[in-house]
Scaffold this motif. Structure first.
Motif, PDB file in Angstrom:
ATOM      1  N   SER A 130       0.859  -1.186   0.000  1.00 62.99           N
ATOM      2  CA  SER A 130       0.000   0.000   0.000  1.00 62.99           C
ATOM      3  C   SER A 130       0.894   1.234   0.000  1.00 62.99           C
ATOM      4  CB  SER A 130      -0.913   0.021   1.242  1.00 62.99           C
ATOM      5  OG  SER A 130      -0.132   0.184   2.415  1.00 62.99           O
ATOM      6  N   GLU A 131       0.275   2.413  -0.208  1.00 63.95           N
ATOM      7  CA  GLU A 131       1.017   3.654  -0.021  1.00 63.95           C
ATOM      8  C   GLU A 131       0.953   4.026   1.459  1.00 63.95           C
ATOM      9  OE1 GLU A 131      -1.057   3.477  -2.811  1.00 63.95           O
ATOM     10  OE2 GLU A 131       0.615   3.392  -4.222  1.00 63.95           O
ATOM     11  N   TYR A 132       2.095   4.301   2.053  1.00 61.83           N
ATOM     12  CA  TYR A 132       2.126   4.639   3.477  1.00 61.83           C
ATOM     13  C   TYR A 132       3.490   5.197   3.849  1.00 61.83           C
ATOM     14  CZ  TYR A 132       5.241   0.763   4.512  1.00 61.83           C
ATOM     15  OH  TYR A 132       6.339  -0.055   4.550  1.00 61.83           O
ATOM     16  N   THR A 133       3.558   5.884   4.959  1.00 60.03           N
ATOM     17  CA  THR A 133       4.824   6.163   5.638  1.00 60.03           C
ATOM     18  C   THR A 133       4.648   5.716   7.081  1.00 60.03           C
ATOM     19  OG1 THR A 133       4.342   8.381   6.499  1.00 60.03           O
ATOM     20  CG2 THR A 133       5.081   8.227   4.197  1.00 60.03           C
ATOM     21  N   CYS A 134       5.686   5.852   7.848  1.00 58.81           N
ATOM     22  CA  CYS A 134       5.620   5.450   9.254  1.00 58.81           C
ATOM     23  C   CYS A 134       5.266   6.621  10.175  1.00 58.81           C
ATOM     24  CB  CYS A 134       6.956   4.832   9.675  1.00 58.81           C
ATOM     25  SG  CYS A 134       7.351   3.305   8.804  1.00 58.81           S
ATOM     26  N   TRP A 135       4.691   7.684   9.559  1.00 60.78           N
ATOM     27  CA  TRP A 135       4.229   8.817  10.369  1.00 60.78           C
ATOM     28  C   TRP A 135       3.090   9.487   9.604  1.00 60.78           C
ATOM     29  CZ3 TRP A 135       8.075  12.983  12.703  1.00 60.78           C
ATOM     30  CH2 TRP A 135       7.431  13.694  13.709  1.00 60.78           C
ATOM     31  N   ASP A 136       2.081   8.707   9.277  1.00 61.00           N
ATOM     32  CA  ASP A 136       0.986   9.235   8.462  1.00 61.00           C
ATOM     33  C   ASP A 136       0.048  10.138   9.247  1.00 61.00           C
ATOM     34  OD1 ASP A 136       1.775   8.114   6.074  1.00 61.00           O
ATOM     35  OD2 ASP A 136       0.642   6.269   6.358  1.00 61.00           O
TER      36      ASP A 136
END
Length: 477
Positions: A130-136
């Motif tokens: 998926s599209e994500y970061t670790c600080w969404d």
């Protein structure tokens, strides 16, 4: 029922195509004995990373290569592939027994090829689930996601158990979207990092590295941004050199230094065609204790850009961090790709001062995935696994070219001089390992077998290198 039967026949046919190229059709045999150990791969797969040996002798062929160890170039850090979220997902679809066998064959320095470098994404890439970061969520703060905790980290732990000295490079595809200036309706693609968040984004790097360290995974190096001039990826962030320079010099480098993590920074991480990008940042002033050098991809420009950057900044390191095979370049046809990738990805980068060579996805499935919309839909992995059973594997050129380097050139080795009276199509590179052994990796891109004598001073040997073949040699002084 007739339809189901046809589907079953098709699945079996596809599985057989993968299985016949898995490199394991022959039962294991005792290692051959000889003064010089070798691995041989041919484009027609008549020899599939076959282990062989030859003895020292006084035989002298018309063609020869002489090592010149007094001429010393770069120290090698390692060779490997990217363990993306997609690669980890596919690996964990395998049985534990099959996965351990494959990872051992790939990463073990004693029982396998000895891959020694891995690239991972900080957050998502175009080969993620998926599209994500670790600080969404800005208010919730930093936190690892299930892609890390359920897929990437477990696979990395298995690899580290096999090769505890593995190096890991980490690169982000995008910052958290609340940190960027939006340019269109898709917040994941393009845009610039807002200046007011430069410090927060540097903190993000530190928190991510520390979170992996807490899992027993040390991050050797990072790049500030994957492909900073590519706005079109499924997740991306545009960074001109001025932006990357300011972010690294004023925020990321000082925070890495203060953290004591010892992680190195490589600038740029993009194509040959804008080779002045890292040079401009060097000229603007950098922390040499943290900024080690620059990273390159090969999707644009010419490979001689590496020589240009080295000539302009000889005290800075070069590493090669991404290249792909796919439907556009006959990526699964070893007879086409082995010679080209050996010449321009493996030996080409090493002979132009790169300390490390890393190819893209270690493993994709037979449908070229999982992948993200907007990312590469036509890429193959270094290996492709049959989605019908997650067992049968097709090994492609990238798997072999990295294996031929990693198997005989160990971390800490020094590239040394060499010369020969060989003909066009014979390309090679020589090394001295820290244990005192010599290594030579050679390709024969001609239509005939070539008998070549290798001379390392008081010792020499002769071997007939097969047409369209690659040979990796290692021997004691």
């Amino acid at each position: 029922m007739k339809y189901m039967a046809n589907v079953s026949i098709l699945s079996l046919t596809i599985a057989s195509l993968f299985a016949c190229n898995d490199g394991s059709e022959n039962p294991p045999t005792e290692d051959p004995k000889g003064d010089v150990s070798m691995y041989v791969t041919t484009g027609n797969r008549s020899q599939d990373f076959k282990k062989q040996a030859v003895d020292f002798s006084d035989e002298q062929s018309a063609m020869s290569i002489t090592l010149k160890p007094v001429e010393r170039f770069q120290t090698m850090d390692g060779f490997g592939a990217a363990v993306t979220g997609s690669s980890a997902f596919n690996l964990l679809k395998m049985t534990a027994e099959d996965r351990k066998k494959f990872l051992t064959e790939t990463f073990s320095p004693t029982e396998g090829m000895g891959y020694s470098y891995i690239r991972v994404a900080i957050g998502c890439s175009d080969f993620s689930l998926s599209e994500y970061t670790c600080w969404d969520d800005e208010e919730a703060g930093f936190g690892l996601t299930t892609e890390e905790t359920d897929y990437v980290i477990p696979v990395l732990k298995e690899i580290i158990a096999i090769n505890p000295t593995i190096k890991i490079l980490a690169s982000p595809w995008t910052c958290p979207i609340w940190m960027k200036e939006r340019v269109d309706d898709n917040p994941w693609t393009g845009g610039h990092l807002k200046k007011e968040y430069y410090g927060d984004y540097a903190d993000y790097f530190i928190k991510w590295i520390q979170a992996f360290k807490a899992q027993g995974i040390n991050i050797t190096s990072v790049t500030p941004q994957n492909e900073p001039l590519n706005d079109g990826n499924s997740a991306s962030l545009h960074m001109d050199w001025e932006e990357m320079g300011e972010f690294v010099n004023l925020h990321l480098a000082p925070k890495i230094k203060a953290s004591g993590l010892g992680t190195k920074v490589y600038l740029y991480d993009h194509n040959y065609d804008v080779a002045d990008y890292p040079l401009n940042i060097y000229k603007s002033g950098i922390d040499n204790d943290v900024v080690a050098g620059a990273a390159f991809h090969d999707y644009g420009g010419q490979i001689d850009a590496l020589n240009y950057v080295h000539e302009q900044a000889p005290d800075k390191e070069l590493i090669f961090t991404e290249t792909s095979i796919g439907t556009w370049n006959n990526g699964q046809d070893l007879s086409v790709r082995l010679m080209a990738d050996m010449e321009y990805v493996a030996l080409g980068t090493v002979n132009r001062w790169c300390k490390a060579v890393i190819v893209w996805n270690l493993m994709l499935d037979s449908d070229k995935g999982p992948n993200r919309p907007g990312g590469c839909q036509t890429c193959y992995g270094a290996v492709d696994i049959f989605r019908g059973n997650f067992k049968d594997i097709k090994r492609n050129s990238h798997y072999y070219i990295i294996g031929h380097l990693a198997s005989v050139v160990k971390p800490g080795a020094t590239r040394i001089g060499s010369e020969g009276n060989t003909e066009s199509g014979i390309i090679y590179s020589a090394f001295e390992n820290t244990d005192g052994t010599y290594a030579l990796v050679l390709m024969n891109n001609t239509s005939g077998n070539k008998k070549i004598t290798v001379n390392s001073g008081s010792k020499k040997f002769t071997y007939e290198v097969p047409s369209r073949g690659v040979v990796s040699y290692r021997w004691a002084k």
